[in-house]
Design a protein around this motif. Sequence first.
Motif, PDB file in Angstrom:
ATOM      1  N   TYR A  66      -1.604   7.962 -16.507  1.00 42.48           N
ATOM      2  CA  TYR A  66      -1.795   7.620 -15.456  1.00 42.48           C
ATOM      3  C   TYR A  66      -2.343   6.585 -14.004  1.00 42.48           C
ATOM      4  O   TYR A  66      -2.372   6.510 -13.129  1.00 42.48           O
ATOM      5  CB  TYR A  66      -3.913   9.280 -14.534  1.00 42.48           C
ATOM      6  CG  TYR A  66      -4.914   8.038 -14.794  1.00 42.48           C
ATOM      7  CD1 TYR A  66      -4.976   7.518 -13.519  1.00 42.48           C
ATOM      8  CD2 TYR A  66      -5.464   8.172 -15.903  1.00 42.48           C
ATOM      9  CE1 TYR A  66      -6.084   6.920 -13.511  1.00 42.48           C
ATOM     10  CE2 TYR A  66      -6.404   7.315 -15.786  1.00 42.48           C
ATOM     11  CZ  TYR A  66      -6.632   6.868 -14.659  1.00 42.48           C
ATOM     12  OH  TYR A  66      -7.859   5.504 -14.599  1.00 42.48           O
ATOM     13  N   GLY A  67      -2.461   5.663 -15.370  1.00 41.46           N
ATOM     14  CA  GLY A  67      -2.094   4.490 -15.066  1.00 41.46           C
ATOM     15  C   GLY A  67      -1.292   4.099 -14.130  1.00 41.46           C
ATOM     16  O   GLY A  67      -1.479   3.142 -13.421  1.00 41.46           O
ATOM     17  N   LEU A  68      -0.121   4.331 -15.175  1.00 35.54           N
ATOM     18  CA  LEU A  68       0.914   3.795 -14.646  1.00 35.54           C
ATOM     19  C   LEU A  68       1.539   4.787 -13.266  1.00 35.54           C
ATOM     20  O   LEU A  68       2.177   4.099 -12.136  1.00 35.54           O
ATOM     21  CB  LEU A  68       2.631   4.919 -15.521  1.00 35.54           C
ATOM     22  CG  LEU A  68       3.588   4.274 -15.916  1.00 35.54           C
ATOM     23  CD1 LEU A  68       3.583   2.891 -16.112  1.00 35.54           C
ATOM     24  CD2 LEU A  68       4.426   4.872 -16.775  1.00 35.54           C
ATOM     25  N   TRP A  69       0.641   5.599 -12.780  1.00 35.20           N
ATOM     26  CA  TRP A  69       1.177   5.963 -11.217  1.00 35.20           C
ATOM     27  C   TRP A  69       0.117   5.790 -10.787  1.00 35.20           C
ATOM     28  O   TRP A  69       0.635   5.515  -9.237  1.00 35.20           O
ATOM     29  CB  TRP A  69       1.439   7.618 -11.626  1.00 35.20           C
ATOM     30  CG  TRP A  69       2.352   7.963 -12.536  1.00 35.20           C
ATOM     31  CD1 TRP A  69       1.677   8.697 -13.181  1.00 35.20           C
ATOM     32  CD2 TRP A  69       3.895   8.006 -12.389  1.00 35.20           C
ATOM     33  NE1 TRP A  69       3.379   8.852 -13.809  1.00 35.20           N
ATOM     34  CE2 TRP A  69       4.732   8.495 -13.453  1.00 35.20           C
ATOM     35  CE3 TRP A  69       4.725   7.696 -11.034  1.00 35.20           C
ATOM     36  CZ2 TRP A  69       5.839   8.552 -13.105  1.00 35.20           C
ATOM     37  CZ3 TRP A  69       5.277   7.774 -11.238  1.00 35.20           C
ATOM     38  CH2 TRP A  69       6.384   8.152 -12.378  1.00 35.20           C
ATOM     39  N   LEU A  70      -1.466   5.560 -11.319  1.00 42.58           N
ATOM     40  CA  LEU A  70      -2.422   5.521 -10.386  1.00 42.58           C
ATOM     41  C   LEU A  70      -2.338   3.970  -9.242  1.00 42.58           C
ATOM     42  O   LEU A  70      -2.700   3.920  -8.738  1.00 42.58           O
ATOM     43  CB  LEU A  70      -3.521   5.518 -11.218  1.00 42.58           C
ATOM     44  CG  LEU A  70      -4.584   5.230 -10.110  1.00 42.58           C
ATOM     45  CD1 LEU A  70      -4.551   6.602  -9.304  1.00 42.58           C
ATOM     46  CD2 LEU A  70      -6.382   5.207 -10.936  1.00 42.58           C
ATOM     47  N   LEU A  71      -1.800   2.481 -10.255  1.00 43.56           N
ATOM     48  CA  LEU A  71      -1.178   1.523 -10.300  1.00 43.56           C
ATOM     49  C   LEU A  71      -0.394   1.104  -8.256  1.00 43.56           C
ATOM     50  O   LEU A  71      -1.218   0.487  -7.793  1.00 43.56           O
ATOM     51  CB  LEU A  71      -1.243   0.492 -11.332  1.00 43.56           C
ATOM     52  CG  LEU A  71      -1.385  -0.766 -11.281  1.00 43.56           C
ATOM     53  CD1 LEU A  71      -2.796  -1.617 -10.674  1.00 43.56           C
ATOM     54  CD2 LEU A  71      -0.524  -1.916 -12.251  1.00 43.56           C
ATOM     55  N   PRO A  72      -0.032   1.578  -8.818  1.00 46.72           N
ATOM     56  CA  PRO A  72       0.731   1.252  -7.185  1.00 46.72           C
ATOM     57  C   PRO A  72       0.504   2.371  -6.274  1.00 46.72           C
ATOM     58  O   PRO A  72       0.253   1.592  -5.296  1.00 46.72           O
ATOM     59  CB  PRO A  72       2.742   1.991  -7.783  1.00 46.72           C
ATOM     60  CG  PRO A  72       3.156   2.555  -9.055  1.00 46.72           C
ATOM     61  CD  PRO A  72       1.441   1.855  -9.875  1.00 46.72           C
ATOM     62  N   TYR A  73       0.335   3.241  -6.521  1.00 47.74           N
ATOM     63  CA  TYR A  73      -0.402   4.494  -5.582  1.00 47.74           C
ATOM     64  C   TYR A  73      -1.609   3.352  -5.061  1.00 47.74           C
ATOM     65  O   TYR A  73      -1.779   3.147  -3.797  1.00 47.74           O
ATOM     66  CB  TYR A  73      -0.898   5.560  -6.012  1.00 47.74           C
ATOM     67  CG  TYR A  73      -2.090   6.732  -5.554  1.00 47.74           C
ATOM     68  CD1 TYR A  73      -1.003   6.702  -4.339  1.00 47.74           C
ATOM     69  CD2 TYR A  73      -3.266   6.373  -5.229  1.00 47.74           C
ATOM     70  CE1 TYR A  73      -2.004   7.725  -3.100  1.00 47.74           C
ATOM     71  CE2 TYR A  73      -4.140   6.866  -3.897  1.00 47.74           C
ATOM     72  CZ  TYR A  73      -3.786   7.480  -3.286  1.00 47.74           C
ATOM     73  OH  TYR A  73      -4.580   8.090  -2.682  1.00 47.74           O
ATOM     74  N   VAL A  74      -2.392   3.094  -5.207  1.00 44.17           N
ATOM     75  CA  VAL A  74      -3.504   1.607  -5.380  1.00 44.17           C
ATOM     76  C   VAL A  74      -3.768   0.850  -4.598  1.00 44.17           C
ATOM     77  O   VAL A  74      -4.119   0.058  -3.632  1.00 44.17           O
ATOM     78  CB  VAL A  74      -4.676   1.632  -6.633  1.00 44.17           C
ATOM     79  CG1 VAL A  74      -5.463   0.667  -5.768  1.00 44.17           C
ATOM     80  CG2 VAL A  74      -5.146   2.648  -6.797  1.00 44.17           C
ATOM     81  N   LEU A  75      -2.299   0.210  -5.115  1.00 44.53           N
ATOM     82  CA  LEU A  75      -1.825  -1.185  -4.208  1.00 44.53           C
ATOM     83  C   LEU A  75      -1.077  -0.506  -3.219  1.00 44.53           C
ATOM     84  O   LEU A  75      -1.639  -1.508  -1.849  1.00 44.53           O
ATOM     85  CB  LEU A  75      -0.383  -1.356  -5.602  1.00 44.53           C
ATOM     86  CG  LEU A  75      -1.350  -2.967  -6.891  1.00 44.53           C
ATOM     87  CD1 LEU A  75      -0.470  -3.155  -7.546  1.00 44.53           C
ATOM     88  CD2 LEU A  75      -2.151  -4.216  -6.272  1.00 44.53           C
ATOM     89  N   ILE A  76      -0.684   0.079  -3.102  1.00 45.96           N
ATOM     90  CA  ILE A  76       0.107   0.637  -1.435  1.00 45.96           C
ATOM     91  C   ILE A  76      -0.873   0.971  -0.406  1.00 45.96           C
ATOM     92  O   ILE A  76      -0.668   0.791   0.608  1.00 45.96           O
ATOM     93  CB  ILE A  76       1.117   1.480  -2.673  1.00 45.96           C
ATOM     94  CG1 ILE A  76       3.031   1.136  -2.496  1.00 45.96           C
ATOM     95  CG2 ILE A  76       1.149   2.094  -0.520  1.00 45.96           C
ATOM     96  CD1 ILE A  76       3.184   2.306  -2.720  1.00 45.96           C
ATOM     97  N   MET A  77      -1.758   2.285  -1.252  1.00 50.30           N
ATOM     98  CA  MET A  77      -3.215   2.585  -0.052  1.00 50.30           C
ATOM     99  C   MET A  77      -3.787   0.819   0.335  1.00 50.30           C
ATOM    100  O   MET A  77      -4.311   1.422   1.395  1.00 50.30           O
ATOM    101  CB  MET A  77      -3.793   3.186  -0.746  1.00 50.30           C
ATOM    102  CG  MET A  77      -2.948   4.373  -1.113  1.00 50.30           C
ATOM    103  SD  MET A  77      -2.263   5.404   0.416  1.00 50.30           S
ATOM    104  CE  MET A  77      -3.872   5.398   1.178  1.00 50.30           C
ATOM    105  N   ASP A  78      -3.971  -0.179  -0.571  1.00 48.12           N
ATOM    106  CA  ASP A  78      -4.672  -0.766  -0.076  1.00 48.12           C
ATOM    107  C   ASP A  78      -4.057  -1.548   0.730  1.00 48.12           C
ATOM    108  O   ASP A  78      -4.805  -2.306   2.063  1.00 48.12           O
ATOM    109  CB  ASP A  78      -5.084  -1.507  -1.289  1.00 48.12           C
ATOM    110  CG  ASP A  78      -6.332  -2.491  -1.473  1.00 48.12           C
ATOM    111  OD1 ASP A  78      -7.304  -2.497  -0.767  1.00 48.12           O
ATOM    112  OD2 ASP A  78      -5.773  -3.848  -1.425  1.00 48.12           O
ATOM    113  N   TYR A  79      -3.038  -1.704   0.852  1.00 51.59           N
ATOM    114  CA  TYR A  79      -2.008  -2.557   2.143  1.00 51.59           C
ATOM    115  C   TYR A  79      -2.561  -2.159   2.306  1.00 51.59           C
ATOM    116  O   TYR A  79      -2.388  -2.786   3.918  1.00 51.59           O
ATOM    117  CB  TYR A  79      -1.058  -2.078   1.206  1.00 51.59           C
ATOM    118  CG  TYR A  79       0.209  -3.190   2.385  1.00 51.59           C
ATOM    119  CD1 TYR A  79       0.575  -4.801   2.079  1.00 51.59           C
ATOM    120  CD2 TYR A  79       1.472  -2.079   3.119  1.00 51.59           C
ATOM    121  CE1 TYR A  79       0.995  -5.259   3.457  1.00 51.59           C
ATOM    122  CE2 TYR A  79       2.546  -3.381   3.929  1.00 51.59           C
ATOM    123  CZ  TYR A  79       2.504  -4.376   4.198  1.00 51.59           C
ATOM    124  OH  TYR A  79       2.752  -4.939   5.222  1.00 51.59           O
TER     125      TYR A  79
END
Length: 84
Positions: A66-79
Amino acid sequence: MQEWLMTITLGIIGAFLIAVTYAALYQSKKSKKHISGFPFFGGFILAVAFLFSPIKWLAFLGFIDYGLWLLPYVLIMDYYNNKK
């Protein structure tokens, strides 16, 4: 057996990092405090490990982390949250 040596070595490392990430997720939910694992790295190393194997399609197993998919999601949502 020689062609599987690199796969087994990297696979053990990748599986360990995935296990640490899931354990950190469990501890975060249990203690209600953020505990960071190794997001992205476990799945990526597992995918690379299976690329060294004779059966290349097993590299898709690296995408179960899940970290493979969660990391881009978190970065995009943080942006997007910081942009508002």
